[in-house]
Design an enzyme around this catalytic site. Structure first.
Site, mmCIF file in Angstrom:
data_model
loop_
_atom_site.group_PDB
_atom_site.id
_atom_site.type_symbol
_atom_site.label_atom_id
_atom_site.label_comp_id
_atom_site.label_asym_id
_atom_site.label_seq_id
_atom_site.Cartn_x
_atom_site.Cartn_y
_atom_site.Cartn_z
ATOM 1 N N GLY A 117 -4.529 -69.477 -21.519
ATOM 2 C CA GLY A 117 -5.110 -70.990 -21.743
ATOM 3 C C GLY A 117 -4.346 -71.829 -20.578
ATOM 4 N N LEU A 154 -11.473 -66.097 -23.843
ATOM 5 C CA LEU A 154 -10.776 -67.103 -23.047
ATOM 6 C C LEU A 154 -9.419 -65.926 -22.431
ATOM 7 C CD1 LEU A 154 -10.434 -69.243 -21.062
ATOM 8 C CD2 LEU A 154 -8.921 -70.423 -22.798
ATOM 9 N N ASP A 155 -9.439 -65.580 -21.079
ATOM 10 C CA ASP A 155 -8.393 -64.840 -20.558
ATOM 11 C C ASP A 155 -8.049 -63.589 -21.101
ATOM 12 O OD1 ASP A 155 -7.792 -66.945 -18.752
ATOM 13 O OD2 ASP A 155 -6.480 -68.031 -20.209
ATOM 14 N N GLU A 156 -9.030 -62.824 -21.908
ATOM 15 C CA GLU A 156 -8.770 -61.599 -22.634
ATOM 16 C C GLU A 156 -9.721 -60.575 -22.040
ATOM 17 O OE1 GLU A 156 -7.757 -61.117 -26.054
ATOM 18 O OE2 GLU A 156 -6.738 -63.158 -25.966
#
Lengths: 284, 284, 284, 284
Positions: free
Chosen positions: C201, C227-229
């Protein structure tokens, strides 16, 4: 670990090599756990390594080798067949410093290295107790008070009694005579305490300190008759600064030496290395 | 960034240096934002760097310097006083390759480097547009169809018109004549595309490829009359393997060159470097 | 660079896949310049990549693909055929920070990246001049003073006009709506300024500073709705210390971000990546 | 190694601290071999470490400390005085895995770590012989077939008999009870086998494998009551790829764990660390 067969091949590159070899393996039921290829553009040489689950093969090792020899002839291959169950016999050679020896011994003790360490040859007595704790014979060769040639002859004779597949110079500080270099060509591994080709020869940390480098390193290479000039297996470095004395460099370098030697040795034991001229192809 | 005063000192080590200097600074109200010390055991030399908030000082720079000169004499100090508000004038020199030049220009453009880039001198025309986009004068010096000495004289004259504090050889592929080496002694920074002292001189990547090294590197150093032998500011390496052609090494090395040069230049611009003999003390 | 054909394959592992594929290639005269294999023990999935010299093939691409489809069916393969002469169309998306954008533009400008950069989409105007100097259209999308959904619709429409094969988020600081994630699934590449899964994040450098880590990093990954995964392409880190402020971490991290993004993008452009679940197999 | 006195100081930053302390030392003839300073902008806290040649001091340790206490009061300092001749007593705690224990034992055996290792506490018997070879008492605590609290009480009692200055958890896989965390606050060092804050808690390599990261790491930190949340001493990483199984990650990670733990412990033994909140200032 499952038992595997490893096939290392080098030959002039042409269309159809992979097809021929993989077809050969597949026809004998071979389940490949690893497969690596390398085509060298400069020399036109092709390299491959296949690792095959032994239990998947419908023929025994002898038959496999006999059959493969026929195929290999057709492609003008140099090849090497090895069996993970035939553990390589390793002799370690050491001097006074303990770090590389202790590191290899611990890796072996904890099952990280697939080999039998059949002996340690050293020109000092101080590491005997550490080696013997591992139940490994320790052969002290006295280099003092006599001719080097005589001591080296004893080294050679001692090695001969153990018939090692691999000799590891774990910071063994004596020059290896030409006859030994030839005898163990391609299977004698040295760790040099600098980032070669910087600082060949004696006292590389002192030279690094004097030159004011900002990284010190270590190089694992096969021993040849030219000092510190053999094919390189691995190298690494660690950052140093003006705050680091020569003694600090020695200390920091130890960790690099250990790891570089361990990685090079591991690759050799797993038959991952093909030497081409003075360079190595390492399938990892 | 707050305006700061930077004091770089080198002198024979003895008891009381830090006390004297820090007392001197404290008496003038100086608030230290950074303080670094280094005692070299081998040479008995002492080095220190103090960074002081300018607004905290109760005296102006001229007074500070005059007062400090007295103290410095007592300790046989070599010292350098600099003011972060007096931005250093930098000239970049380039040849055909763009990567180091583009990297420095972008760092400067984005405010990462405290300096004024007052010009680029190059022996090719291909980088003009990139440089001029940054509103920086581009000086092309023709090295073809005439004597090197004549071209070098033009380089020297061109540099003289810009009166640079620092000259950066951003992969400038010409040998620097001795007169220029002397003139910009300790303030001409080169990036060499190998891990020195390995692969001095021309074509280091080819040499690295031929030797079969497992890491390629770059070295940032001050230029001296001995080619690639000057004091080292920074070095770094990147891993390569048998899969990497010489062209791959060139490509991978570019990133290392850029970063090593940028770090060295940054340290120089922030007055963090003391040269001692052929080595550097870098306070970071 | 010679024109090559790249074949990326994924299928359930069994005996004979390599034999079948390499035989298929050899029968059509295919000269392999690279060949890579990977067998995933956990999932029983097999992966391979072959790069073939286009001029060596005795059939044209269409025929090759048609023939290969038959073979692929027999092995239940998912496969991708690509031609190095068909350059991928790339759109870069940026916000205010210039470093990743400038780095990709320079690599592309100097011929290091095989692709056509067909446009830049940004939510600030400040990078227009840099982009236009490269003769690349710059599309400013205003995210201020209106609904995010409306701005995102404009982003989506703008992308659609360029029909990119790959979208690169070069420090684009807006959340990507789910519809775009789906549309560019497996071909939208982000650089996140932390070593994921640490510091997901916003403000990862602040979080890293607050946690007192001794390394900061960057992660290049495919964008997914989480998100960001998404699957990770590459990661790297750089050492920091108590001396480094949050601003220093931001500055030091920039270099890592640039390199990690460039490496990930390069691997993608060269069709070296197979996504398996949330992980990547990258043949380098 | 020369005997040295180490002074570690932390106090609110103001003008004159360095001057006062260095003047104090100089007046007592103190020859500083190392001097480090750090001003934390965010918190306004100042940190310093001085290492002084013991033989250069004109007063004995008791007098030095008594005198210094007066000065320290004036600056509201927290400070720590230590003498390199007073070797710290270290207890190692281990479980089944040998690598970190063996590494520390060898470093200590070869004189690299300035401390006395007064005992090893372990919840398995398998490492006894290795420890006893080093002539170090081995305390086995049985965690099976009884309550954890009971076993932990035995751990606590066993530690108490040795009165350690430092406790090192060398891959000790048991949760430390709060009472022990408090008792050894700031002097109990753990090695966690991930790059924190990624993969807190059990099985970090499995988590790293499942997430598909491209680097695995290790973190050395002081133990606090919050699991894996204490101040970080050091971290490092090593590259992995899709070819690496979870077991490979475990193996590769071992080397990183060893080095990170050794570096953290060394810094602690040399009194180089000040804890500030949940972060460390490490003067190296």
């Amino acid at each position: 670990m499952d038992r595997t067969i490893r096939l290392l091949i080098s030959c002039p590159d042409k269309v159809g090599i992979v097809a021929a070899v993989s077809d050969f393996i597949a026809q004998r039921g071979g389940w490949m756990t690893e497969a690596n290829y390398h085509a060298d553009r400069d020399t036109g040489q092709f390299f491959m390594r296949s690792e095959i689950l032994a239990q998947s093969l419908s023929v025994d090792s002898e038959q496999f080798r006999a059959d493969f020899a026929v195929l290999a002839d057709g492609f003008d291959m140099q090849w090497q067949f090895s069996d993970s169950d035939v553990r390589k016999k390793v002799v370690l050679m050491a001097s006074h410093a303990s770090h590389c020896l202790a590191d290899i011994l611990h890796r072996w003790h904890s099952g990280e290295l697939e080999c039998d360490i059949v002996g340690v040859v050293a020109n000092h007595e101080n590491l005997r107790s550490m080696v013997e704790w591992h139940k490994i014979p320790y052969h002290f060769i006295n280099f003092k008070d006599r001719e080097k040639a005589e001591a080296n002859a004893e080294v050679e004779a001692t090695l001969a009694t153990m018939a090692p597949d691999v000799v590891v110079l774990a910071r063994y500080m004596q020059i290896i005579p030409a006859s030994l270099c030839q005898q163990y060509h391609g299977r004698m591994i040295n760790i040099h305490h600098s980032f070669l080709p910087s600082f060949v020869g004696a006292n590389p940390y002192q030279k690094a300190f004097d030159r004011g480098v900002k990284l010190v390193g270590a190089t694992c290479h096969y021993v040849t008759e030219q000092l510190d000039e053999g094919p390189i297996l691995d190298q690494d470095v660690i950052r140093v600064s003006h705050r680091d004395s020569k003694e600090d460099m020695v200390r920091l370098g130890k960790d690099v030496e250990q790891q570089v030697l361990a990685r090079g040795l591991r690759a050799h034991l797993q038959d991952r290395i093909v030497v081409q001229g003075n360079k190595t192809v390492i399938f990892d």
